[in-house]
Structure formats: C-alpha cells, structure tokens
Enzyme design. Sequence first.
Site, PDB file in Angstrom:
ATOM      1  N   HIS A  53      46.734  35.969  34.540  1.00  0.00           N
ATOM      2  CA  HIS A  53      47.036  37.234  33.886  1.00  0.00           C
ATOM      3  C   HIS A  53      48.555  37.430  33.841  1.00  0.00           C
ATOM      4  O   HIS A  53      49.310  36.649  34.431  1.00  0.00           O
ATOM      5  CB  HIS A  53      46.348  38.406  34.614  1.00  0.00           C
ATOM      6  CG  HIS A  53      46.749  38.574  36.044  1.00  0.00           C
ATOM      7  ND1 HIS A  53      45.884  38.391  37.093  1.00  0.00           N
ATOM      8  CD2 HIS A  53      47.928  38.915  36.599  1.00  0.00           C
ATOM      9  CE1 HIS A  53      46.521  38.616  38.222  1.00  0.00           C
ATOM     10  NE2 HIS A  53      47.760  38.930  37.955  1.00  0.00           N
TER      11      HIS A  53
HETATM   12  P1  TYD Z   1      42.625  40.138  40.818  1.00  0.00           P
HETATM   13  O1  TYD Z   1      43.671  40.735  39.941  1.00  0.00           O
HETATM   14  O2  TYD Z   1      41.449  39.516  40.147  1.00  0.00           O
HETATM   15  O3  TYD Z   1      43.281  39.071  41.813  1.00  0.00           O
HETATM   16  P2  TYD Z   1      44.182  37.780  41.480  1.00  0.00           P
HETATM   17  O4  TYD Z   1      45.445  38.264  40.846  1.00  0.00           O
HETATM   18  O5  TYD Z   1      44.461  37.161  42.807  1.00  0.00           O
HETATM   19  O6  TYD Z   1      43.407  36.873  40.577  1.00  0.00           O
HETATM   20  O7  TYD Z   1      42.117  41.263  41.832  1.00  0.00           O
HETATM   21  C1  TYD Z   1      40.888  41.199  42.481  1.00  0.00           C
HETATM   22  C2  TYD Z   1      40.339  42.618  42.646  1.00  0.00           C
HETATM   23  O8  TYD Z   1      41.145  43.372  43.543  1.00  0.00           O
HETATM   24  C3  TYD Z   1      40.286  43.395  41.340  1.00  0.00           C
HETATM   25  O9  TYD Z   1      39.078  44.137  41.335  1.00  0.00           O
HETATM   26  C4  TYD Z   1      41.443  44.344  41.430  1.00  0.00           C
HETATM   27  C5  TYD Z   1      41.587  44.582  42.926  1.00  0.00           C
HETATM   28  N1  TYD Z   1      42.969  44.843  43.358  1.00  0.00           N
HETATM   29  C6  TYD Z   1      43.303  46.105  43.806  1.00  0.00           C
HETATM   30  O10 TYD Z   1      42.477  47.041  43.814  1.00  0.00           O
HETATM   31  N2  TYD Z   1      44.573  46.329  44.247  1.00  0.00           N
HETATM   32  C7  TYD Z   1      45.516  45.348  44.247  1.00  0.00           C
HETATM   33  O11 TYD Z   1      46.676  45.587  44.671  1.00  0.00           O
HETATM   34  C8  TYD Z   1      45.159  44.043  43.759  1.00  0.00           C
HETATM   35  C9  TYD Z   1      46.169  42.937  43.726  1.00  0.00           C
HETATM   36  C10 TYD Z   1      43.871  43.837  43.323  1.00  0.00           C
END
Ligand code: TYD
Length: 135
Positions: A53
């Site tokens: 992303h």
């Molecule tokens: P995600 O963005 O998929 O993680 P990565 O960047 O490692 O692929 O995040 C996983 C889940 O956690 C998603 O439901 C969003 C939540 N999240 C939060 O609530 N707060 C945060 O600070 C982060 C980084 C993720």
Amino acid sequence: MENKLSIEKISLPLIKDNRGFLVFAESEKHIPFKIKRVFYIGGVEKDGCRGFHANKKNKNILFCIQGSAVIKFDNGKEKVEIFLNEPNMGVLINNKIWHSMENFSKDLIMLVFSSEFYDESDYIRDYKEYIKYIK
Ligand code: TYD
C-alpha cells in the site's frame, strides 16, 4: 512527478556493553518527524510479507529490531529495495510511496514509528489506484 526514488536510512545510537545492547530514538531528533504512533509486527511466517500500500500523508520508519526483512519501494516509475537486519538500522518510507515488507525471517520483530495517527482513509491499497493518484 518526482522520478528519483532515494532511500533514506536512519541509524539510531546503539550502546553495547557486557549486559547486551540498548538502542534509543528521540522524536524529531533521531526520527525526523514528531512520532504520533508506534506499532510492531511479529509472529510472521518465514518468507511472509505485508504492506502493499501507499499512504497519502503518513510517513513510517521501520526497524527490524530482531530478525530481518526486505523492504521494497516503488514510486510508479522506479523500484528500489533494501535489506534490514540490524536493530538500530531503519529506513524511512515517505508518503506517496508504494511499499511492501517481504522475505521475513521467522524470528522477525519489526518496530515502526509513524508521523500520523492511524487513518484508513490515508491508505491506498490498490496499485492501479496508486498509479492514478500520483499522476
Ligand atoms: P495492515 O495495514 O494490513 O498492515 P500492514 O501494513 O503490515 O500490511 O493493518 C492490519 C490491520 O491493523 C488493519 O485492520 C488496520 C489495523 N491497524 C490499526 O488499527 N492501526 C495501525 O496503526 C495499523 C498499522 C494497523
């Protein structure tokens, strides 16, 4: 659109003695923004991956405080990657950069400092949408 995709490494002070090591970071000093959020990742599968992303506003600095990972950057024109495997050596992920964390070691613990509070509307999770966004 900016073409040059340069990687900014962040090296934190590491104090080593006969008790082990200690690494520290101060907001707006070692970390070049006010830290609003911290999160960490663990329990990964060997060769697992995350990310895929870009953020519109948020910047992250990643550290593999245990284990290792490859961090991949893509600005729509250029791709660059970096291998992180030292607890005090981090990398800045600027806003508007498509990125992923890959090739995890099984023991990985990744610590992340963020410049913004979590906001799902700041995320672009579709690559085609990202390319449209940066044009
Ligand atoms: P995600 O963005 O998929 O993680 P990565 O960047 O490692 O692929 O995040 C996983 C889940 O956690 C998603 O439901 C969003 C939540 N999240 C939060 O609530 N707060 C945060 O600070 C982060 C980084 C993720």
